[in-house]
Design an enzyme around this catalytic site. Structure first.
Site, PDB file in Angstrom:
ATOM      1  NE  ARG A 203     -10.953  -1.392   3.576  1.00  0.00           N
ATOM      2  CZ  ARG A 203     -11.438  -1.686   4.687  1.00  0.00           C
ATOM      3  NH1 ARG A 203     -12.604  -2.370   4.855  1.00  0.00           N
ATOM      4  NH2 ARG A 203     -10.811  -1.242   5.900  1.00  0.00           N
TER       5      ARG A 203
ATOM      6  CE  LYS B 195      -6.525   8.521   8.147  1.00  0.00           C
ATOM      7  NZ  LYS B 195      -7.235   7.354   9.047  1.00  0.00           N
TER       8      LYS B 195
ATOM      9  CE  LYS C 112      -3.409   2.713   3.053  1.00  0.00           C
ATOM     10  NZ  LYS C 112      -4.176   2.548   3.975  1.00  0.00           N
TER      11      LYS C 112
ATOM     12  CG  ASP D 242      -9.907   7.276   6.719  1.00  0.00           C
ATOM     13  OD1 ASP D 242      -8.882   7.240   6.184  1.00  0.00           O
ATOM     14  OD2 ASP D 242     -10.058   7.480   8.071  1.00  0.00           O
TER      15      ASP D 242
ATOM     16  CG  ASP E 192      -5.422   7.822   4.845  1.00  0.00           C
ATOM     17  OD1 ASP E 192      -6.385   8.589   4.239  1.00  0.00           O
ATOM     18  OD2 ASP E 192      -5.590   6.830   5.324  1.00  0.00           O
TER      19      ASP E 192
HETATM   20  N1  BES Z   1      -4.204   4.397   7.018  1.00  0.00           N
HETATM   21  C1  BES Z   1      -5.286   4.166   7.641  1.00  0.00           C
HETATM   22  C2  BES Z   1      -5.191   3.010   8.832  1.00  0.00           C
HETATM   23  C3  BES Z   1      -4.231   3.558   9.690  1.00  0.00           C
HETATM   24  C4  BES Z   1      -4.632   3.854  11.137  1.00  0.00           C
HETATM   25  C5  BES Z   1      -2.842   3.005   9.662  1.00  0.00           C
HETATM   26  C6  BES Z   1      -3.642   4.307  12.051  1.00  0.00           C
HETATM   27  C7  BES Z   1      -1.574   3.383  10.535  1.00  0.00           C
HETATM   28  C8  BES Z   1      -2.148   3.895  11.682  1.00  0.00           C
HETATM   29  C9  BES Z   1      -6.552   3.447   6.601  1.00  0.00           C
HETATM   30  O1  BES Z   1      -6.408   4.178   5.610  1.00  0.00           O
HETATM   31  C10 BES Z   1      -7.819   3.759   7.567  1.00  0.00           C
HETATM   32  O2  BES Z   1      -8.082   5.018   7.461  1.00  0.00           O
HETATM   33  N2  BES Z   1      -8.520   2.738   7.912  1.00  0.00           N
HETATM   34  C11 BES Z   1      -9.755   3.017   8.576  1.00  0.00           C
HETATM   35  C12 BES Z   1     -10.849   2.026   7.934  1.00  0.00           C
HETATM   36  C13 BES Z   1     -12.050   2.292   8.243  1.00  0.00           C
HETATM   37  C14 BES Z   1     -12.726   3.620   7.586  1.00  0.00           C
HETATM   38  C15 BES Z   1     -13.019   1.248   7.595  1.00  0.00           C
HETATM   39  C16 BES Z   1      -9.625   2.618   9.901  1.00  0.00           C
HETATM   40  O3  BES Z   1      -8.948   1.872  10.552  1.00  0.00           O
HETATM   41  O4  BES Z   1     -10.126   3.388  10.709  1.00  0.00           O
HETATM   42 ZN    ZN Z   2      -4.681   4.794   4.563  1.00  0.00          ZN
HETATM   43 MN    MN Z   3      -7.615   5.880   5.286  1.00  0.00          MN
END
Ligand code: BES
Ligand code: ZN
Ligand code: MN
Length: 475
Positions: free
Chosen positions: A323, A249, A237, A319, A242
């Site tokens: 995936r 966020k 990835k 967010d 992000d």
């Molecule tokens: N990049 C983030 C996940 C992440 C969070 C990596 C903290 C490292 C530290 C990912 O893109 C994300 O935002 N995931 C969401 C998914 C949800 C919206 C289904 C999450 O984990 O909240």
């Molecule tokens: Zn992410």
């Molecule tokens: Mn994200």
């Protein structure tokens, strides 16, 4: 840039002696042995004892513990030694007689990994120069080379991940790898730009990257040594920042999101390392690179996008972008590259840290032997992971009323559900695939053992061990 010299007699500089878990000290005189005996738990792996000796030569002794004297113990000792001495002072490690090559490997990796500093550039100036005093040189050269390549690849992954997102956009990341690959014969790099991504149907990557002023890229790097019979595809990835997109966020959750390309950094660095070592296995590294930004052209919560394989995904939370970009690339790899094994690394979910804490990745696979190989590689290399279930009954969470699936269910088990989402794109290779959610261990809040504060380069070491151990030349 950084080096270790093996010598057979004492040099100037801080003298580092080692003690094992039973407190047996190598080198040093009676006075040092007495001081050492009085210390608290003196031979514990990574323990440090500083013995200043004003007006005498050498002026300082450092005793480090190697514990059980296995590779991990030596790695801990190396990390402790390099931390105990200012970078400006030459380090001279006295090796006990007849230590095995794995000890030298552990020591060297510990010294180099913990000696890393981010200079603000990729491959900026810094050095960890060490001499090792030894009587036996046999077999050490190969160990040192394995350690050097592993550490250099980890440094590269850390540099890429630590780089501020003002510099690190998708095109910049791709350029860095093109430059790195150009110095190694036998590597082939293809960088797809938006026109080609559109023509070839990478709908997830284009949607996620569409909100940014820095358009997405797909980096593909191939290592094809002659005689290789196995083909490993590595996917990482590569979200260079992000924000969460329109499902933005909160402040605290966003501030470290330059690390969201840690998976891409690890797989490309490991592939470059594999080329340096001349490993006899075919490798294709694929890194979908995009910035998940907020703008009028950003994809929306509620959009339905068409992935590379023609299936559709409803995206109710922008967010959950990782995936989407991975899905395209996994489907492409399976359909076009005929892989024997597919492994992806991704900072995919915050749920990784909820389940396993800050230093442990979540491993998913239907393939017990692949999972065991990765676990063993991680154990040997000093990186932690824990296998979690691809619980089939949670697949219903992915249900969408208007598309083939839903990207962002909110029913819990976030890391598991994300893995299940990815599994849908593996086609007939689903039983030869492993996914590592390494959101948590990609970053360290403090110096810790062989990790330095900031990006850790998590995955480089595991992948290099895996690629070295499990793919001997076959005829
Ligand atoms: N990049 C983030 C996940 C992440 C969070 C990596 C903290 C490292 C530290 C990912 O893109 C994300 O935002 N995931 C969401 C998914 C949800 C919206 C289904 C999450 O984990 O909240
Ligand atoms: Zn992410
Ligand atoms: Mn994200």
């Amino acid at each position: 840039m950084f080096g270790i010299r093996l010598v057979d007699s004492a040099q100037v500089g801080t003298r580092v002696l080692v003690a094992n878990g039973s407190g047996v000290l190598a080198g040093g005189d009676d006075e040092i042995a007495a001081l050492h005996r009085g210390a608290d738990d003196p031979g514990r792996a990574g323990a440090v004892l500083l013995l200043p000796r004003p007006l005498r030569t050498p002026e300082k002794f450092v005793i480090v513990g190697v514990g059980a004297a296995d590779e991990a113990g030596w790695r801990a000792a190396g990390a402790a030694a390099v931390r105990a001495v200012p970078a400006s002072e030459p380090l001279h490690v006295v090796l006990p007689a007849d230590v095995p090559p794995t000890a030298v490997r552990g020591l060297a990796e510990g010294l180099w990994l913990a000696g890393y500093r981010f200079s603000g550039a990729v491959d900026g100036p810094r050095s960890v120069e060490v001499t090792i005093q030894t009587d036996t040189f046999d077999g050490y050269a190969e160990s040192l080379e394995a350690a050097r390549v592993t550490a250099a690849a980890t440094w590269l992954a850390r540099d890429l991940t630590n780089m501020p997102p003002s510099v690190k956009n998708p095109a910049w990341f791709a350029d860095q790898i093109v430059t790195e690959a150009a110095t190694r014969p036998g590597l082939e790099v293809t960088v797809r730009e938006p026109d080609r991504l559109k023509a070839e149907g990478f709908g997830g990557l284009l949607a996620v990257g569409g909100g940014s002023a820095s358009p997405p890229r797909l980096l593909e790097m191939a290592w094809r040594p002659e005689g290789a019979t196995r083909h490993v595809v590595l996917v990482g990835k590569g979200i260079t920042f992000d924000t969460g997109g329109i499902s933005i966020k909160p402040r605290e959750g966003m501030k470290l999101m330059k690390k969201d390309m840690g998976g891409a950094a690890a797989i490309v660095a490991a592939t470059l390392g594999a080329a340096d070592l001349g490993l006899p296995v075919r490798i294709t590294a694929l890194a979908p690179l995009a910035e998940n930004a907020v703008s009028g052209s950003a994809y929306r919560p509620g959009d339905v996008i068409t992935q590379w394989d023609g299936s559709t995904t409803e995206t109710t939370n922008s967010d959950a972008e990782g995936r989407l970009v991975l899905a395209d690339v996994l489907a492409y790899a399976v359909a076009e590259l005929n892989p024997d094994v597919v492994i992806d690394l991704a900072t995919l979910t915050g749920a990784n840290a909820v389940a396993l804490g800050k230093r442990t990745a979540a491993l998913y696979s239907h393939d017990d032997s692949l999972a065991a190989e990765l676990e063993a590689a991680g154990r040997a290399a000093g990186e932690q992971m824990w296998r979690l279930p691809l619980a089939a009954d949670y697949t219903e969470y992915l249900h969408s009323d208007i598309a083939d699936r839903h990207s962002s269910p909110t029913l819990g088990a976030g890391s598991v559900v994300a893995a299940l989402f990815l599994s849908e794109f593996l086609g007939d290779r689903v039983d030869h695939w492993a996914h590592l959610d390494m959101s948590a261990p990609a970053w360290s809040d403090a110096h810790h053992a062989d990790l330095t504060k900031g990006a850790t380069g998590w995955g480089v070491r595991t992948l290099l061990r895996y690629l070295t151990t499990n793919h001997p030349t076959q005829t």
